[in-house]
Motif scaffolding. Structure first.
Motif, PDB file in Angstrom:
ATOM      1  N   SER A 212       0.822  -1.199   0.000  1.00 28.61           N
ATOM      2  CA  SER A 212       0.000   0.000   0.000  1.00 28.61           C
ATOM      3  C   SER A 212       0.864   1.261   0.000  1.00 28.61           C
ATOM      4  O   SER A 212       0.565   2.243  -0.696  1.00 28.61           O
ATOM      5  CB  SER A 212      -0.929  -0.002   1.227  1.00 28.61           C
ATOM      6  OG  SER A 212      -1.831   1.085   1.170  1.00 28.61           O
ATOM      7  N   LYS A 213       1.951   1.247   0.760  1.00 28.87           N
ATOM      8  CA  LYS A 213       2.868   2.387   0.775  1.00 28.87           C
ATOM      9  C   LYS A 213       3.504   2.601  -0.597  1.00 28.87           C
ATOM     10  O   LYS A 213       3.663   3.736  -1.055  1.00 28.87           O
ATOM     11  CB  LYS A 213       3.968   2.170   1.821  1.00 28.87           C
ATOM     12  CG  LYS A 213       3.496   2.299   3.259  1.00 28.87           C
ATOM     13  CD  LYS A 213       4.649   2.059   4.232  1.00 28.87           C
ATOM     14  CE  LYS A 213       4.178   2.145   5.671  1.00 28.87           C
ATOM     15  NZ  LYS A 213       5.295   1.868   6.633  1.00 28.87           N
ATOM     16  N   GLU A 214       3.861   1.509  -1.261  1.00 29.78           N
ATOM     17  CA  GLU A 214       4.475   1.621  -2.591  1.00 29.78           C
ATOM     18  C   GLU A 214       3.481   2.204  -3.602  1.00 29.78           C
ATOM     19  O   GLU A 214       3.844   3.054  -4.423  1.00 29.78           O
ATOM     20  CB  GLU A 214       4.956   0.241  -3.052  1.00 29.78           C
ATOM     21  CG  GLU A 214       6.115  -0.301  -2.233  1.00 29.78           C
ATOM     22  CD  GLU A 214       6.494  -1.719  -2.645  1.00 29.78           C
ATOM     23  OE1 GLU A 214       5.844  -2.265  -3.565  1.00 29.78           O
ATOM     24  OE2 GLU A 214       7.430  -2.282  -2.050  1.00 29.78           O
ATOM     25  N   ILE A 215       2.230   1.748  -3.541  1.00 28.43           N
ATOM     26  CA  ILE A 215       1.214   2.269  -4.454  1.00 28.43           C
ATOM     27  C   ILE A 215       0.924   3.734  -4.154  1.00 28.43           C
ATOM     28  O   ILE A 215       0.785   4.555  -5.073  1.00 28.43           O
ATOM     29  CB  ILE A 215      -0.073   1.428  -4.350  1.00 28.43           C
ATOM     30  CG1 ILE A 215       0.185   0.004  -4.844  1.00 28.43           C
ATOM     31  CG2 ILE A 215      -1.206   2.079  -5.139  1.00 28.43           C
ATOM     32  CD1 ILE A 215       0.625  -0.092  -6.284  1.00 28.43           C
ATOM     33  N   GLU A 216       0.822   4.070  -2.875  1.00 29.58           N
ATOM     34  CA  GLU A 216       0.585   5.480  -2.516  1.00 29.58           C
ATOM     35  C   GLU A 216       1.713   6.365  -3.036  1.00 29.58           C
ATOM     36  O   GLU A 216       1.461   7.475  -3.531  1.00 29.58           O
ATOM     37  CB  GLU A 216       0.458   5.639  -1.002  1.00 29.58           C
ATOM     38  CG  GLU A 216       0.204   7.099  -0.609  1.00 29.58           C
ATOM     39  CD  GLU A 216       0.048   7.300   0.891  1.00 29.58           C
ATOM     40  OE1 GLU A 216      -0.333   8.421   1.288  1.00 29.58           O
ATOM     41  OE2 GLU A 216       0.314   6.344   1.661  1.00 29.58           O
ATOM     42  N   TYR A 217       2.947   5.877  -2.950  1.00 32.43           N
ATOM     43  CA  TYR A 217       4.086   6.659  -3.435  1.00 32.43           C
ATOM     44  C   TYR A 217       3.944   6.965  -4.934  1.00 32.43           C
ATOM     45  O   TYR A 217       4.200   8.087  -5.376  1.00 32.43           O
ATOM     46  CB  TYR A 217       5.385   5.891  -3.185  1.00 32.43           C
ATOM     47  CG  TYR A 217       6.587   6.567  -3.792  1.00 32.43           C
ATOM     48  CD1 TYR A 217       7.191   7.652  -3.162  1.00 32.43           C
ATOM     49  CD2 TYR A 217       7.115   6.135  -5.019  1.00 32.43           C
ATOM     50  CE1 TYR A 217       8.287   8.300  -3.730  1.00 32.43           C
ATOM     51  CE2 TYR A 217       8.205   6.766  -5.593  1.00 32.43           C
ATOM     52  CZ  TYR A 217       8.779   7.845  -4.941  1.00 32.43           C
ATOM     53  OH  TYR A 217       9.853   8.487  -5.525  1.00 32.43           O
TER      54      TYR A 217
END
Length: 302
Positions: free
Chosen positions: A140-145
């Motif tokens: 989720s953090k990677e997608i948000e980035y």
């Protein structure tokens, strides 16, 4: 409740300018924050795009459901959802606290990078697939980035920012294709109503025909069943139960409605109208129109 609005109306309503440089680009792209599209006073969500025209990639945070014709996917927390204008679905938030981001784009926007490959040839946009993917905290953090980077680049003055944005869209697509799709839950409850509703939505996406460059691509019951990923006999059974009409009758009635509009409200010749409505042969269209209305197209126009 979700309400539709056009992109131009959305920009006007929110005093937001069109993305810089988009007029020079092929196609369209934009990125939005989901929570900013929720009107707490009215309890409605604004959909700032036409499902008929745009592909959509969503990063979803919060409980919700994605409803397809024969599938329902429960989204418990973080998920990545892909949508194509050719396959209808309903996204149902569990409450008003949904957050996340999504981007929209036309097929033409990715043309320079696709090398002749249609977006609809990609596995993630194929009918019958489950294009919803559960994300763990790190994913989720990677997608948000990626989404935040899209947001920053969209507002930047970099000359080649749209090339960069295309690469970021492709990164999301390939990220999703490497993930394991979520499992659909039981589809028995309200399945008939859902299939009927999504069929009507898919039918209406084909209209209105506003240019002779447009053409009705979905003409038969099987065309619609394939897009909805259900058997044609099942689709026909459901529509007969819900509406009292067969799939073919509903399609024919809508085609005749559009034919009448085009005959009365445009100066297109009858051959041009026939072509845009999906008929390869003018005599086939004339026979179809007369069978449905008792008039020839020329007589009706006069």
């Amino acid at each position: 409740m979700i309400t539709n609005t056009s992109l131009n109306d959305f920009y006007k309503r929110n005093a937001a300018p069109l993305p810089g440089g988009i007029a020079k680009e092929i196609g369209h792209f934009n990125v939005f924050e989901a929570e900013k599209l929720f009107d707490k006073k009215t309890g409605t969500r604004i959909m700032p795009y036409s499902r008929r025209e745009y592909y959509k990639i969503s990063w979803i945070r919060g409980k919700s459901k994605a409803e397809y014709a024969d599938k329902v996917i429960d989204i418990s927390e973080n998920a990545l959802l892909f949508a194509t204008p050719k396959i209808p679905y309903n996204w149902v938030p569990a409450d008003s606290d949904q957050t996340g981001m999504f981007c929209i784009f036309t097929a033409d926007f990715l043309t320079p990078h696709k090398a002749g490959v249609s977006l609809d040839d990609l596995p993630i946009f194929q009918p019958g697939q489950v294009p919803v993917f559960q994300l763990d905290a790190e994913e989720s953090k990677e997608i948000e980035y990626i989404f935040r980077k899209m947001q920053r680049e969209l507002g930047a003055d970099y000359k080649f920012k749209y090339d960069l944005l295309r690469n970021l869209v492709l990164e999301l697509i390939h990220y999703g294709q490497k993930l394991q799709p979520m499992q659909a839950i039981s589809t028995a409850q309200n399945a008939s109503e859902r299939i009927s509703s999504l069929f009507i939505e898919l039918l209406e996406r084909q209209f209105p025909l506003e240019s002779m460059n447009q053409r009705l691509n979905l003409r038969t019951a099987k065309d619609y069943a394939d897009r909805l990923a259900v058997h044609v006999n099942h689709l026909n059974k459901v529509l007969k139960e819900v509406t009292g009409h067969t799939t073919t009758q509903i399609i024919s009635n809508r085609v005749i409605q559009e034919a009448k509009i085009l005959l009365k409200q445009t100066n297109w010749n009858i051959a041009e109208i026939s072509y845009t409505l999906g008929f390869d042969d003018l005599s086939h269209f004339s026979n179809f129109f007369k069978k449905q209305t008792s008039f020839t197209p020329a007589t009706f126009r006069a």
